[in-house]
Design a protein around this motif. Structure first.
Motif, mmCIF file in Angstrom:
data_model
loop_
_atom_site.group_PDB
_atom_site.id
_atom_site.type_symbol
_atom_site.label_atom_id
_atom_site.label_comp_id
_atom_site.label_asym_id
_atom_site.label_seq_id
_atom_site.Cartn_x
_atom_site.Cartn_y
_atom_site.Cartn_z
ATOM 1 N N GLY A 68 -19.442 -7.411 0.935
ATOM 2 C CA GLY A 68 -18.299 -8.380 1.026
ATOM 3 C C GLY A 68 -17.396 -8.080 0.017
ATOM 4 O O GLY A 68 -15.823 -8.071 0.170
ATOM 5 N N LEU A 69 -17.632 -7.704 -1.224
ATOM 6 C CA LEU A 69 -17.067 -7.073 -2.382
ATOM 7 C C LEU A 69 -16.093 -6.074 -2.045
ATOM 8 O O LEU A 69 -14.792 -5.675 -2.404
ATOM 9 C CB LEU A 69 -17.797 -7.062 -3.631
ATOM 10 N N ALA A 70 -16.876 -4.957 -1.366
ATOM 11 C CA ALA A 70 -16.211 -3.704 -1.376
ATOM 12 C C ALA A 70 -15.169 -3.889 -0.073
ATOM 13 O O ALA A 70 -14.134 -3.236 -0.170
ATOM 14 C CB ALA A 70 -17.295 -2.598 -0.591
ATOM 15 N N VAL A 71 -15.515 -4.712 1.012
ATOM 16 C CA VAL A 71 -14.606 -4.594 2.094
ATOM 17 C C VAL A 71 -13.266 -5.421 1.695
ATOM 18 O O VAL A 71 -12.288 -5.648 2.340
ATOM 19 C CB VAL A 71 -15.178 -5.202 3.385
ATOM 20 N N GLY A 72 -13.499 -6.196 0.632
ATOM 21 C CA GLY A 72 -12.344 -7.292 0.246
ATOM 22 C C GLY A 72 -11.389 -6.396 -0.427
ATOM 23 O O GLY A 72 -10.141 -6.790 -0.797
ATOM 24 N N GLY A 73 -11.941 -5.244 -1.386
ATOM 25 C CA GLY A 73 -10.913 -4.251 -1.927
ATOM 26 C C GLY A 73 -10.472 -3.257 -0.975
ATOM 27 O O GLY A 73 -9.319 -2.598 -1.506
ATOM 28 N N GLU A 74 -10.893 -2.951 0.000
ATOM 29 C CA GLU A 74 -10.738 -1.902 0.937
ATOM 30 C C GLU A 74 -9.171 -2.118 1.582
ATOM 31 O O GLU A 74 -8.688 -1.159 1.646
ATOM 32 C CB GLU A 74 -11.807 -1.703 1.954
ATOM 33 N N TRP A 75 -9.060 -3.136 2.267
ATOM 34 C CA TRP A 75 -8.070 -3.278 3.241
ATOM 35 C C TRP A 75 -6.907 -3.173 2.326
ATOM 36 O O TRP A 75 -5.866 -2.215 3.168
ATOM 37 C CB TRP A 75 -7.964 -4.556 4.042
ATOM 38 N N ALA A 76 -6.471 -3.783 1.397
ATOM 39 C CA ALA A 76 -5.286 -3.856 0.654
ATOM 40 C C ALA A 76 -4.888 -2.442 0.291
ATOM 41 O O ALA A 76 -3.667 -1.944 0.468
ATOM 42 C CB ALA A 76 -5.067 -4.794 -0.383
ATOM 43 N N GLY A 77 -6.112 -1.492 -0.525
ATOM 44 C CA GLY A 77 -5.662 -0.373 -0.696
ATOM 45 C C GLY A 77 -5.264 0.448 0.298
ATOM 46 O O GLY A 77 -4.448 1.483 0.104
ATOM 47 N N ALA A 78 -6.104 0.423 1.553
ATOM 48 C CA ALA A 78 -5.746 1.368 2.851
ATOM 49 C C ALA A 78 -4.139 0.911 3.385
ATOM 50 O O ALA A 78 -3.592 1.945 3.407
ATOM 51 C CB ALA A 78 -6.850 1.401 3.784
ATOM 52 N N ALA A 79 -4.002 -0.349 3.325
ATOM 53 C CA ALA A 79 -2.549 -0.473 3.583
ATOM 54 C C ALA A 79 -1.493 0.095 2.779
ATOM 55 O O ALA A 79 -0.421 0.369 3.272
ATOM 56 C CB ALA A 79 -2.419 -1.957 3.711
ATOM 57 N N LEU A 80 -1.651 -0.298 1.639
ATOM 58 C CA LEU A 80 -0.763 0.335 0.344
ATOM 59 C C LEU A 80 -0.597 1.767 0.395
ATOM 60 O O LEU A 80 0.377 2.403 0.293
ATOM 61 C CB LEU A 80 -1.000 -0.316 -0.876
ATOM 62 N N LEU A 81 -1.509 2.442 0.779
ATOM 63 C CA LEU A 81 -1.844 3.848 0.849
ATOM 64 C C LEU A 81 -0.708 4.409 1.942
ATOM 65 O O LEU A 81 0.070 5.235 1.615
ATOM 66 C CB LEU A 81 -3.047 4.313 1.266
ATOM 67 N N THR A 82 -0.654 3.792 2.923
ATOM 68 C CA THR A 82 0.231 4.248 4.048
ATOM 69 C C THR A 82 1.611 3.531 3.776
ATOM 70 O O THR A 82 2.687 4.359 4.076
ATOM 71 C CB THR A 82 -0.378 4.109 5.395
ATOM 72 N N ALA A 83 1.708 2.309 3.550
ATOM 73 C CA ALA A 83 2.914 1.718 3.418
ATOM 74 C C ALA A 83 3.998 2.489 2.268
ATOM 75 O O ALA A 83 5.115 2.183 2.295
ATOM 76 C CB ALA A 83 2.656 0.288 3.222
ATOM 77 N N GLU A 84 3.113 2.562 1.014
ATOM 78 C CA GLU A 84 3.905 3.365 -0.239
ATOM 79 C C GLU A 84 4.392 4.636 0.273
ATOM 80 O O GLU A 84 5.041 4.942 -0.666
ATOM 81 C CB GLU A 84 3.021 2.952 -1.557
ATOM 82 N N TYR A 85 3.657 5.517 1.056
ATOM 83 C CA TYR A 85 4.043 6.727 1.337
ATOM 84 C C TYR A 85 4.773 6.833 2.418
ATOM 85 O O TYR A 85 5.784 7.962 2.540
ATOM 86 C CB TYR A 85 2.665 7.504 1.805
ATOM 87 N N ALA A 86 5.015 5.766 3.573
ATOM 88 C CA ALA A 86 5.607 6.028 4.762
ATOM 89 C C ALA A 86 7.254 5.915 4.399
ATOM 90 O O ALA A 86 7.685 5.198 3.583
ATOM 91 C CB ALA A 86 5.289 5.075 5.661
ATOM 92 N N PRO A 87 7.787 6.734 5.472
ATOM 93 C CA PRO A 87 9.580 6.467 5.386
ATOM 94 C C PRO A 87 9.739 5.005 5.774
ATOM 95 O O PRO A 87 8.948 4.462 6.517
ATOM 96 C CB PRO A 87 9.985 7.451 6.516
ATOM 97 N N PRO A 88 10.812 4.202 5.069
ATOM 98 C CA PRO A 88 11.064 2.947 5.532
ATOM 99 C C PRO A 88 11.037 2.660 6.893
ATOM 100 O O PRO A 88 10.408 1.516 7.354
ATOM 101 C CB PRO A 88 12.239 2.578 4.610
ATOM 102 N N HIS A 89 11.852 3.462 7.807
ATOM 103 C CA HIS A 89 11.996 2.986 9.046
ATOM 104 C C HIS A 89 10.703 3.471 9.950
ATOM 105 O O HIS A 89 10.637 3.183 11.303
ATOM 106 C CB HIS A 89 13.287 3.962 9.681
ATOM 107 N N ARG A 90 9.819 3.951 9.105
ATOM 108 C CA ARG A 90 8.493 4.088 10.256
ATOM 109 C C ARG A 90 7.163 3.686 9.281
ATOM 110 O O ARG A 90 6.172 4.079 9.516
ATOM 111 C CB ARG A 90 8.419 5.791 10.266
ATOM 112 N N ARG A 91 7.479 2.447 8.659
ATOM 113 C CA ARG A 91 6.455 2.039 7.904
ATOM 114 C C ARG A 91 5.416 1.318 8.618
ATOM 115 O O ARG A 91 3.928 1.310 8.645
ATOM 116 C CB ARG A 91 6.792 1.031 6.692
ATOM 117 N N GLY A 92 5.869 0.704 9.810
ATOM 118 C CA GLY A 92 4.810 0.084 10.696
ATOM 119 C C GLY A 92 4.158 0.945 11.646
ATOM 120 O O GLY A 92 2.866 0.813 11.743
ATOM 121 N N ARG A 93 4.778 2.200 11.789
ATOM 122 C CA ARG A 93 3.923 3.425 12.361
ATOM 123 C C ARG A 93 2.899 3.735 11.857
ATOM 124 O O ARG A 93 1.917 4.010 12.177
ATOM 125 C CB ARG A 93 5.179 4.549 12.795
#
Length: 462
Positions: free
Chosen positions: A132-157
């Motif tokens: 639970g500790l591990a998965v509690g830290g996983e999702w936000a990091g993975a989401a930020l990894l793509t969201a902070e790299y992605a072009p704004p108009h393709r962030r959802g993609r």
């Protein structure tokens, strides 16, 4: 607030693909580890670790063991959010992957209750907490990894890729157990599965973790986080920043995602046990299906989840994150009332239809979430804020329904569980209505603006 270079920075397609692959691979592997525990709970853990407990006490002990991970998830969100907001997204995601892989592998090595007594379930509960500790830290990091790299108009993609991981992991965990059944035979008619076969999926996770580490070690830190470090020192205590400046967003976003967790875990864990119960001498509507049939249906539901999740994430770039998620949450109200009548009395076909409907509902609301939550929080505490909201939903929608479902079933029957799901969908819809749209917002590395500025949490930009 001007858009910085970090906001307009885009990677070449091959490198953006590597980032997406790292997010997808990591969430798939970590959630595979998380989900095989649920499958094993439904199939074998009762006899292996709680053989001295019978009837209701055994069922409650199993449910509590499964649910303890959801208690650990917010703690993991704070712990790894602190590291992620101060030291970086990439480093934290490596930590969570190693922690999840190590605890899952260790579960496969625990002796049975008959071999070492009470120490066996205590070890199981402890390692489940670590999961639970591990998965509690996983999702936000993975989401930020793509969201902070992605072009704004393709962030959802691009933020779609970590969202595909749980659905694919759900199917992968089912396939793994089906392969084990081919080796050991029918798990209900021989001792091989009970003695050692169930351990194979847990031990095999070590190979998957090696693959995940290889992929994640090859990516760089996100440009938004690097620019934020250049602009100012990181937050001293990110959780304090997040809770004091954006507590409303944490609570409402957690509420908005609650139904996703409730529908997913009722479908993937509770219904697995419900559908496999012997129909003799138990309330009408119990299906008595074989584990092979149930897990094959899981695979089909996972395919539906992946397809709908991708469509929802892509459409969130066009019509908005909030609008897509509202469609999903509102649809959950009638679906909650219809799912058990669809399942009951219709055998494998009814279960397949009901499971696919549940996973489709989850996917509609889940697809845009990895873009929606990062866009809602300031960079200084984005990892912590998004993680807290997501894992608050895990407690409300994952732990509580799993603990309550057996009692609801005994008292009001399957109709009561359907009403409970419909109430969760209504609650999430109301929370989402109180949140803003974020599709056109800039993810900025600067914290010069106060957290309540319109660019961060107020009305949509424009």
């Amino acid at each position: 607030m001007p858009t910085s270079a970090a906001n307009t920075h885009t990677l070449p397609a091959p490198r953006m693909g590597r980032v997406a692959c790292a997010a997808f691979a990591g969430t798939t592997i970590e959630f595979y580890d998380f989900f095989i525990f649920g499958t094993a709970t439904a199939l074998v853990f009762g006899s292996v670790f709680f053989s001295e407990l019978g009837g209701g006490r055994g069922t409650l002990a199993l449910a509590a063991t499964y649910a303890v991970a959801f208690v650990a998830r917010p703690i993991g969100a704070v712990l790894f959010g602190h590291i992620g907001d101060r030291r970086g997204r990439k480093r934290t995601l490596i930590y969570t992957l190693v922690l999840m892989g190590g605890s899952t592998f260790a579960i496969g090595l625990i002796p049975s209750y008959d071999a070492i007594g009470i120490a066996a379930p205590l070890m199981l509960v402890t390692l489940r907490f670590v999961q639970g500790l591990a998965v509690g830290g996983e999702w936000a990091g993975a989401a930020l990894l793509t969201a902070e790299y992605a072009p704004p108009h393709r962030r959802g993609r691009y933020a779609m890729f970590p969202q595909l991981g749980p659905g694919i992991a759900f199917g992968l965990s089912a396939v793994t157990f089906l392969l084990v059944f081919e080796i050991t035979g029918n798990p209900t008619k021989n001792d091989a599965f009970q003695a050692w076969g169930w351990r194979i999926p847990f031990l095999a996770s070590a190979v998957l973790v090696g693959v995940g580490l290889y992929v994640r070690l090859r990516i760089e830190e996100t440009p938004v986080f690097r620019a934020a470090l250049d602009a100012h020192s990181p937050a001293r205590v990110p959780v304090c920043d997040a809770v004091t400046t954006q507590w409303r967003q944490i609570l409402l976003a957690g509420g908005a995602l609650t139904a996703i967790f409730g529908f997913f875990y009722i479908g993937s864990v509770f219904i697995t046990g419900y559908a496999g119960r012997n129909p003799k001498g138990v309330p009408p509507g119990i299906l008595g299906l074989s584990p092979q049939t149930i897990l094959t249906i899981h695979v089909a539901a996972a395919v539906v989840f992946a397809g709908v999740c991708a469509l929802a994430a892509l459409n969130s770039d066009r019509i908005g994150r909030k609008r897509v998620m509202l469609i999903g949450n509102a649809a959950g109200i009638p679906l909650g009332l219809l799912v058990f009548p669809t399942i009951n009395g219709h055998g494998g076909v009814g279960l397949a239809i009901g499971m696919c409907l549940l996973m489709a509902f989850v996917a509609v609301s889940y697809g845009p979430a990895a873009a929606y939550l990062p866009e809602m929080f300031d960079t200084r505490h984005r990892y912590t804020g998004a993680g807290l909201a997501y894992n608050l939903a895990g407690v409300l929608g994952g732990a509580i329904p799993i603990l309550a479902a057996p009692e609801i079933l005994d008292t009001w029957g399957s109709r009561g569980i359907g009403v409970y799901l419909a109430v969760l969908a209504g609650f999430s819809t109301m929370c989402l209505l109180a949140l803003p749209e974020t599709k056109d917002r800039t993810i900025s590395p600067s914290s010069a603006q106060p957290a309540e500025s319109p660019m961060l949490v107020g009305a949509p930009v424009g």
